[in-house]
Design an enzyme around this catalytic site. Sequence first.
Site, PDB file in Angstrom:
ATOM      1  N   GLY A  18     -30.658 -20.246 119.972  1.00  0.00           N
ATOM      2  CA  GLY A  18     -31.994 -20.102 119.779  1.00  0.00           C
ATOM      3  C   GLY A  18     -32.590 -18.993 120.353  1.00  0.00           C
ATOM      4  N   LEU A  19     -33.887 -18.887 120.552  1.00  0.00           N
ATOM      5  CA  LEU A  19     -34.562 -17.773 121.047  1.00  0.00           C
ATOM      6  C   LEU A  19     -34.132 -17.558 122.515  1.00  0.00           C
ATOM      7  CD1 LEU A  19     -38.054 -16.160 120.431  1.00  0.00           C
ATOM      8  CD2 LEU A  19     -37.585 -17.257 122.878  1.00  0.00           C
ATOM      9  N   SER A  46     -34.595 -25.047 116.975  1.00  0.00           N
ATOM     10  CA  SER A  46     -36.335 -25.149 116.681  1.00  0.00           C
ATOM     11  C   SER A  46     -36.702 -23.683 116.553  1.00  0.00           C
ATOM     12  CB  SER A  46     -36.930 -25.943 117.679  1.00  0.00           C
ATOM     13  OG  SER A  46     -36.452 -27.074 117.746  1.00  0.00           O
ATOM     14  N   SER A  47     -35.900 -22.883 117.258  1.00  0.00           N
ATOM     15  CA  SER A  47     -36.686 -21.446 117.525  1.00  0.00           C
ATOM     16  C   SER A  47     -37.015 -20.923 115.971  1.00  0.00           C
ATOM     17  CB  SER A  47     -35.858 -20.547 117.976  1.00  0.00           C
ATOM     18  OG  SER A  47     -35.679 -20.713 119.334  1.00  0.00           O
ATOM     19  N   ALA A  50     -40.360 -22.021 114.344  1.00  0.00           N
ATOM     20  CA  ALA A  50     -41.582 -22.046 114.956  1.00  0.00           C
ATOM     21  C   ALA A  50     -42.762 -21.306 114.316  1.00  0.00           C
ATOM     22  CB  ALA A  50     -41.225 -21.250 116.329  1.00  0.00           C
ATOM     23  N   GLY A  52     -46.367 -21.245 114.804  1.00  0.00           N
ATOM     24  CA  GLY A  52     -47.656 -20.594 115.336  1.00  0.00           C
ATOM     25  C   GLY A  52     -47.550 -19.009 115.898  1.00  0.00           C
ATOM     26  N   GLY A  53     -46.508 -19.263 117.114  1.00  0.00           N
ATOM     27  CA  GLY A  53     -46.277 -17.688 117.648  1.00  0.00           C
ATOM     28  C   GLY A  53     -45.885 -17.951 119.262  1.00  0.00           C
ATOM     29  N   GLU A 118     -55.200 -20.998 119.266  1.00  0.00           N
ATOM     30  CA  GLU A 118     -54.959 -22.365 118.973  1.00  0.00           C
ATOM     31  C   GLU A 118     -55.334 -23.225 120.012  1.00  0.00           C
ATOM     32  OE1 GLU A 118     -50.503 -22.170 119.007  1.00  0.00           O
ATOM     33  OE2 GLU A 118     -50.351 -21.420 116.945  1.00  0.00           O
ATOM     34  N   HIS A 237     -46.266 -33.904 117.933  1.00  0.00           N
ATOM     35  CA  HIS A 237     -47.167 -32.933 117.217  1.00  0.00           C
ATOM     36  C   HIS A 237     -47.984 -33.794 116.226  1.00  0.00           C
ATOM     37  CE1 HIS A 237     -48.794 -29.640 114.812  1.00  0.00           C
ATOM     38  NE2 HIS A 237     -48.136 -28.988 115.863  1.00  0.00           N
ATOM     39  N   ARG A 283     -53.237 -31.439 122.634  1.00  0.00           N
ATOM     40  CA  ARG A 283     -52.147 -32.148 121.517  1.00  0.00           C
ATOM     41  C   ARG A 283     -52.008 -33.765 121.804  1.00  0.00           C
ATOM     42  NH1 ARG A 283     -47.367 -28.251 120.290  1.00  0.00           N
ATOM     43  NH2 ARG A 283     -48.289 -27.081 119.079  1.00  0.00           N
TER      44      ARG A 283
HETATM   45  C1  LIG Z   1     -41.353 -26.862 113.612  1.00  0.00           C
HETATM   46  C2  LIG Z   1     -41.625 -26.362 115.008  1.00  0.00           C
HETATM   47  C3  LIG Z   1     -42.674 -25.443 115.195  1.00  0.00           C
HETATM   48  C4  LIG Z   1     -42.685 -24.881 116.604  1.00  0.00           C
HETATM   49  N1  LIG Z   1     -43.589 -23.823 116.701  1.00  0.00           N
HETATM   50  C5  LIG Z   1     -44.010 -23.248 118.033  1.00  0.00           C
HETATM   51  C6  LIG Z   1     -44.667 -22.083 118.169  1.00  0.00           C
HETATM   52  O1  LIG Z   1     -45.466 -21.818 117.177  1.00  0.00           O
HETATM   53  N2  LIG Z   1     -44.665 -21.485 119.286  1.00  0.00           N
HETATM   54  C7  LIG Z   1     -43.966 -22.169 120.502  1.00  0.00           C
HETATM   55  O2  LIG Z   1     -44.088 -21.441 121.593  1.00  0.00           O
HETATM   56  N3  LIG Z   1     -42.849 -23.141 120.354  1.00  0.00           N
HETATM   57  C8  LIG Z   1     -42.952 -23.486 119.224  1.00  0.00           C
HETATM   58  N4  LIG Z   1     -42.380 -24.891 118.860  1.00  0.00           N
HETATM   59  C9  LIG Z   1     -41.185 -25.127 120.036  1.00  0.00           C
HETATM   60  C10 LIG Z   1     -40.332 -24.014 120.333  1.00  0.00           C
HETATM   61  O3  LIG Z   1     -39.710 -23.661 118.766  1.00  0.00           O
HETATM   62  C11 LIG Z   1     -38.956 -24.453 120.964  1.00  0.00           C
HETATM   63  O4  LIG Z   1     -39.343 -25.069 122.283  1.00  0.00           O
HETATM   64  C12 LIG Z   1     -38.186 -23.484 121.290  1.00  0.00           C
HETATM   65  O5  LIG Z   1     -37.665 -22.365 119.857  1.00  0.00           O
HETATM   66  C13 LIG Z   1     -36.900 -24.089 121.914  1.00  0.00           C
HETATM   67  O6  LIG Z   1     -35.777 -22.655 121.872  1.00  0.00           O
HETATM   68  P1  LIG Z   1     -34.521 -22.862 122.655  1.00  0.00           P
HETATM   69  O7  LIG Z   1     -33.963 -21.597 122.469  1.00  0.00           O
HETATM   70  O8  LIG Z   1     -34.598 -23.635 124.047  1.00  0.00           O
HETATM   71  O9  LIG Z   1     -33.807 -23.963 121.662  1.00  0.00           O
HETATM   72  P2  LIG Z   1     -33.528 -23.944 120.071  1.00  0.00           P
HETATM   73  O10 LIG Z   1     -34.110 -23.036 119.256  1.00  0.00           O
HETATM   74  O11 LIG Z   1     -33.515 -25.353 119.625  1.00  0.00           O
HETATM   75  O12 LIG Z   1     -31.897 -23.773 120.289  1.00  0.00           O
HETATM   76  C14 LIG Z   1     -31.078 -24.404 120.707  1.00  0.00           C
HETATM   77  C15 LIG Z   1     -29.606 -24.066 120.178  1.00  0.00           C
HETATM   78  O13 LIG Z   1     -28.660 -24.725 120.948  1.00  0.00           O
HETATM   79  C16 LIG Z   1     -27.601 -25.049 120.147  1.00  0.00           C
HETATM   80  N5  LIG Z   1     -26.999 -26.180 120.345  1.00  0.00           N
HETATM   81  C17 LIG Z   1     -27.664 -27.359 121.049  1.00  0.00           C
HETATM   82  N6  LIG Z   1     -26.444 -28.376 121.240  1.00  0.00           N
HETATM   83  C18 LIG Z   1     -25.360 -27.980 121.104  1.00  0.00           C
HETATM   84  C19 LIG Z   1     -24.083 -28.295 121.222  1.00  0.00           C
HETATM   85  N7  LIG Z   1     -23.843 -29.553 121.656  1.00  0.00           N
HETATM   86  N8  LIG Z   1     -22.866 -27.585 120.958  1.00  0.00           N
HETATM   87  C20 LIG Z   1     -23.358 -26.150 120.377  1.00  0.00           C
HETATM   88  N9  LIG Z   1     -24.447 -25.740 120.003  1.00  0.00           N
HETATM   89  C21 LIG Z   1     -25.628 -26.545 120.582  1.00  0.00           C
HETATM   90  C22 LIG Z   1     -27.980 -25.207 118.634  1.00  0.00           C
HETATM   91  O14 LIG Z   1     -27.326 -24.826 117.682  1.00  0.00           O
HETATM   92  C23 LIG Z   1     -29.243 -23.938 118.920  1.00  0.00           C
HETATM   93  O15 LIG Z   1     -28.349 -22.891 118.598  1.00  0.00           O
HETATM   94  C24 LIG Z   1     -41.883 -25.465 117.521  1.00  0.00           C
HETATM   95  C25 LIG Z   1     -40.795 -26.278 117.390  1.00  0.00           C
HETATM   96  C26 LIG Z   1     -41.042 -26.854 116.044  1.00  0.00           C
HETATM   97  C27 LIG Z   1     -39.710 -27.734 115.874  1.00  0.00           C
END
Ligand SMILES: Cc1cc2nc3c(=O)[nH]c(=O)nc-3n(C[C@H](O)[C@H](O)[C@H](O)COP(=O)(O)OP(=O)(O)OC[C@H]3O[C@@H](n4cnc5c(N)ncnc54)[C@H](O)[C@@H]3O)c2cc1C
Length: 526
Positions: A18-19, A46-47, A50, A52-53, A118, A237, A283
């Site tokens: 993810g991000l 989740s990234s 997302a 909003g931004g 927001e 949410h 929220r």
């Molecule tokens: C619908 C939605 C809208 C959102 N809007 C916003 C927003 O506008 N602004 C904001 O700041 N936040 C927003 N959020 C929250 C934000 O998107 C997340 O908190 C953030 O993207 C998390 O990033 P991350 O890289 O930590 O995890 P993620 O993007 O969730 O990535 C997790 C990664 O880990 C991998 N993974 C997990 N477990 C395993 C495993 N056991 N084996 C192999 N791979 C695994 C997954 O495949 C994925 O690649 C939103 C969330 C959602 C769901």
Amino acid sequence: MRTDNVIECKGALILGAGLAGLFTALKLTPYPATVIAGARPGHSGSSAWAQGGIAAAVGEGDRWQAHARDTIAAGAGACDPGIVEIVTREAAARIEDLIAYGAPFDRKPDGSLALGREAAHSAARIVHVTGDRAGAEVSRVLAERALAAPSIALCEGFHAIELALENGRVAGVFARYGSGTDARLVLFRAGAVIFATGGIGALYAVTTNPLESRGEGLGMAARAGAAIVDAEFVQFHPTAIAVGRDPAPLATEALRGEGAVLIDETGRRFMPAVHQDAELAPRDVVARAIHREIAQGHRVFLDCREAIGAGFSRKFPTVYAACMSGAIDPATQPIPVAPAAHYHMGGIATDANGRSSLEGLWAVGECASTGLHGANRLASNSLLEALVFGARVADDIRGTVAARLQGSTPPAPQRFALAPPPKLLREVMTRYLGLERDDAGMRAALSTITAMERAANGEPSLLNMTAAAKLVAAAALARRESRGAHFRNDYPQPENTFKRNIQTLADANRIASSDLVSREPLRGQS
Ligand SMILES: Cc1cc2nc3c(=O)[nH]c(=O)nc-3n(C[C@H](O)[C@H](O)[C@H](O)COP(=O)(O)OP(=O)(O)OC[C@H]3O[C@@H](n4cnc5c(N)ncnc54)[C@H](O)[C@@H]3O)c2cc1C
């Protein structure tokens, strides 16, 4: 654990694309990184969803101090002010990084960044892309850059199940690839392991998160002995679109920022009577108000007709498409909404460099708990946290862990479909560890989770999920107050002083197997 293959990584091993995972890999360059994930980088987690931004005080007249104040106010007395300062101060530089990588943020006619407003932000400070496509576009750009970087190996199709420990230090990750009789186990060995595994939303029956967000990173770290902090703080949410889809599509907070209002089936607005900021209240306040309306038999709608109207499909294409998939035209009809599990403020306890309590393991993004969000995350602060700590983790590892000269090539993975978490687990989490909690419900949850764990027969993926769920339940039971997203009907007020709730899985097991919590105070520090 028997392995079919051992892969020696030259530099860091990052679990999650993810991000958080992709940005950390890019900030590590030219230091080598192997990124493994279940799904396709740029499209996973989740990234990519997302809407909003990303929050940052980059607008004219805005200051990081104001962003910090808003973050602390939303966090309900549970934020770590030092971490809040780090994140809000470093935000502008990380947005510059994204622009340099090619993130196509929306701009005003004069070329400056167009900023959205927001809930609970005192200024317009959200950078966004085509209205609601920030996550998809930023993830795409980062994945393209990572694919092009010679020092980064991107490996999709691996399902990590367990941490490898050598002499008490984290030395790698065991992952499965392939499926059925072709399934194989591989050990990725590395000098530094970074978890970027996202949240726990899919452990709930009603969620906005993808299936991958099932707390497995949290569970794996906890099973290896890592300290977990404030696991009870789960954000719901307020406005998931109630069209019967799993996961539930999201109606971004930015809609309320634009003036959309919450109404019931008679057209009555209920938020002005609940909070002075009405629909722009924090929220947890909005989510609980909607939950209570629904519990009283009402239906709740987000009415965008006046505030957004005909421009809806252009300004919010993702939400528009989600509504239309349920035969709702948001330009002319109110959108049916309900709260859904969305974000985990708790997580793997990390310091200001993203280090966990286990030597050799760092955590970044939603799976970590840095102390930024406290008991209630401020909108659009989570992607920002992933960026700021991604950069810090990269600096820390580059400065402390020597890369090896030789590495080995991972096997070509095969695509696999992840089975959803067990239905019973999801139901228990939603019923007993949702927006309103009480002692009896949380005890019922703990005993069900413990029974599921016993029946898991040692299956590691299931044990990761039950460990994450157990930590949420035990931490929620131990916190005998209401604060931010954690609301207890039997303790409706906050305590005077906030204490972080630091637990290992052993602590959670003790709480689950005894009545200890009624005799012992919270563990942790002020
Ligand atoms: C619908 C939605 C809208 C959102 N809007 C916003 C927003 O506008 N602004 C904001 O700041 N936040 C927003 N959020 C929250 C934000 O998107 C997340 O908190 C953030 O993207 C998390 O990033 P991350 O890289 O930590 O995890 P993620 O993007 O969730 O990535 C997790 C990664 O880990 C991998 N993974 C997990 N477990 C395993 C495993 N056991 N084996 C192999 N791979 C695994 C997954 O495949 C994925 O690649 C939103 C969330 C959602 C769901």
